[in-house]
Design an enzyme around this catalytic site. Sequence first.
Site, mmCIF file in Angstrom:
data_model
loop_
_atom_site.group_PDB
_atom_site.id
_atom_site.type_symbol
_atom_site.label_atom_id
_atom_site.label_comp_id
_atom_site.label_asym_id
_atom_site.label_seq_id
_atom_site.Cartn_x
_atom_site.Cartn_y
_atom_site.Cartn_z
ATOM 1 N N ARG A 264 -8.794 -40.505 -5.374
ATOM 2 C CA ARG A 264 -9.868 -39.748 -4.733
ATOM 3 C C ARG A 264 -10.134 -40.326 -3.354
ATOM 4 O O ARG A 264 -10.088 -41.539 -3.140
ATOM 5 C CB ARG A 264 -11.140 -39.785 -5.587
ATOM 6 C CG ARG A 264 -11.094 -38.838 -6.782
ATOM 7 C CD ARG A 264 -11.066 -37.381 -6.345
ATOM 8 N NE ARG A 264 -11.025 -36.451 -7.464
ATOM 9 C CZ ARG A 264 -9.909 -35.935 -7.969
ATOM 10 N NH1 ARG A 264 -8.732 -36.289 -7.462
ATOM 11 N NH2 ARG A 264 -9.955 -35.072 -8.966
ATOM 12 N N GLU A 293 -13.340 -33.015 1.985
ATOM 13 C CA GLU A 293 -12.266 -32.038 1.943
ATOM 14 C C GLU A 293 -12.852 -30.626 2.051
ATOM 15 O O GLU A 293 -13.840 -30.324 1.391
ATOM 16 C CB GLU A 293 -11.458 -32.177 0.642
ATOM 17 C CG GLU A 293 -10.751 -33.511 0.541
ATOM 18 C CD GLU A 293 -9.937 -33.677 -0.743
ATOM 19 O OE1 GLU A 293 -9.929 -32.733 -1.579
ATOM 20 O OE2 GLU A 293 -9.308 -34.729 -0.912
ATOM 21 N N HIS A 312 -4.458 -32.406 -0.454
ATOM 22 C CA HIS A 312 -4.765 -32.516 -1.879
ATOM 23 C C HIS A 312 -3.857 -31.606 -2.701
ATOM 24 O O HIS A 312 -4.308 -30.897 -3.618
ATOM 25 C CB HIS A 312 -6.238 -32.177 -2.148
ATOM 26 C CG HIS A 312 -6.776 -32.851 -3.379
ATOM 27 N ND1 HIS A 312 -8.091 -33.244 -3.513
ATOM 28 C CD2 HIS A 312 -6.183 -33.192 -4.547
ATOM 29 C CE1 HIS A 312 -8.286 -33.798 -4.697
ATOM 30 N NE2 HIS A 312 -7.130 -33.769 -5.349
#
Length: 351
Positions: A264, A293, A312
């Site tokens: 993360r 994000e 991601h």
Amino acid sequence: MPGSTLKVAVAVSIDDASADRICELEPRVKLLRDPSLTRPWRWTGDWEGDPEWQRTPEQQEAFEAMLDEADALFGLPDVSPAALARTVRANPRLQWLHTTAAGGGGQVRAARLTDDELERVVVTTSAGMHASTLAEWAVFGVLAGAKGLRQLEADQAARTWGESRRLMRHVGEMTVLVVGLGGIGAVVAERFSAFGATVWGTTRSGEPVKHVDRLVPIDQLVEAAGQVDAIIATLPGTEHTTGLLGADVFGAVRSDTILVNVGRGTVVDEDALLDALDTGRIGFAALDVTAVEPLPAESRLWEHPSVLLSPHTAALSVQEPRRIAELFAANATRLLDGDPLQNVMSTKEFY
């Protein structure tokens, strides 16, 4: 609930083949599924769905009625903490939620469920379903740093040859520190061990992990970071991991250390990372995740010559929905047979 039928509301979009796979593996599951009520995928395994798509008031009413009839949820409704809280409180029969994300605990925590609600509704995650693809990306990130991917790209664009022939680092001669030896970290360790690298890994339990040559107590992270060639973060985002890789760690590393993050984004202090990149203590950073994000356009990470970014997407593959469906079916069987579930989320740490 041995021998019963389990009503499962499919709260996110899923492909027909994966939905059929759940029922094939566990025929006692009755899927409550209406693809017209869930956000359509933009790509395979797009669990959040198209954010531009909106339900009509009638569709919203039908969607909530479907959720409120279920014993279990496949997916967090709209990947929304507020929608989860509404559903848990409106449906007293709900006993199980499975998140399609490996780290869905953040949304569950944000739903602010009471202790009684968290005790009633068991939450399981898709942890481990992405381990293989994430481990491959971790290898890719270290290789990109070790082989000077950015410089190779620049040389090729400039049509530069002889004067740019340079030594490259050999992964098989590296010591790699895996920060987090859970499901993902264990596979990362296996992959690097296959390359011949020496693998270290952080641990809280002290239990040995296959393919890990040295276990590093988490309170010795800074010291260990100064003795390795690459650091790979696989940790979930929790209050205990936020900023764990920060100024102390980056101040201790050797010059040209490679950093990869497939956990993360909040685990890395990005200001401290940029400082370490600017001074060459971190020679290369491959980041599949960032603290915010999408990554804001003004972030210097976009333009830094020693940073490789992926939005991601390192966990994504065409096999992901099937793998998650099979995990869900296996857990449905356990629930129906009265056996303990796999991948149960901690209600204290929320992962």
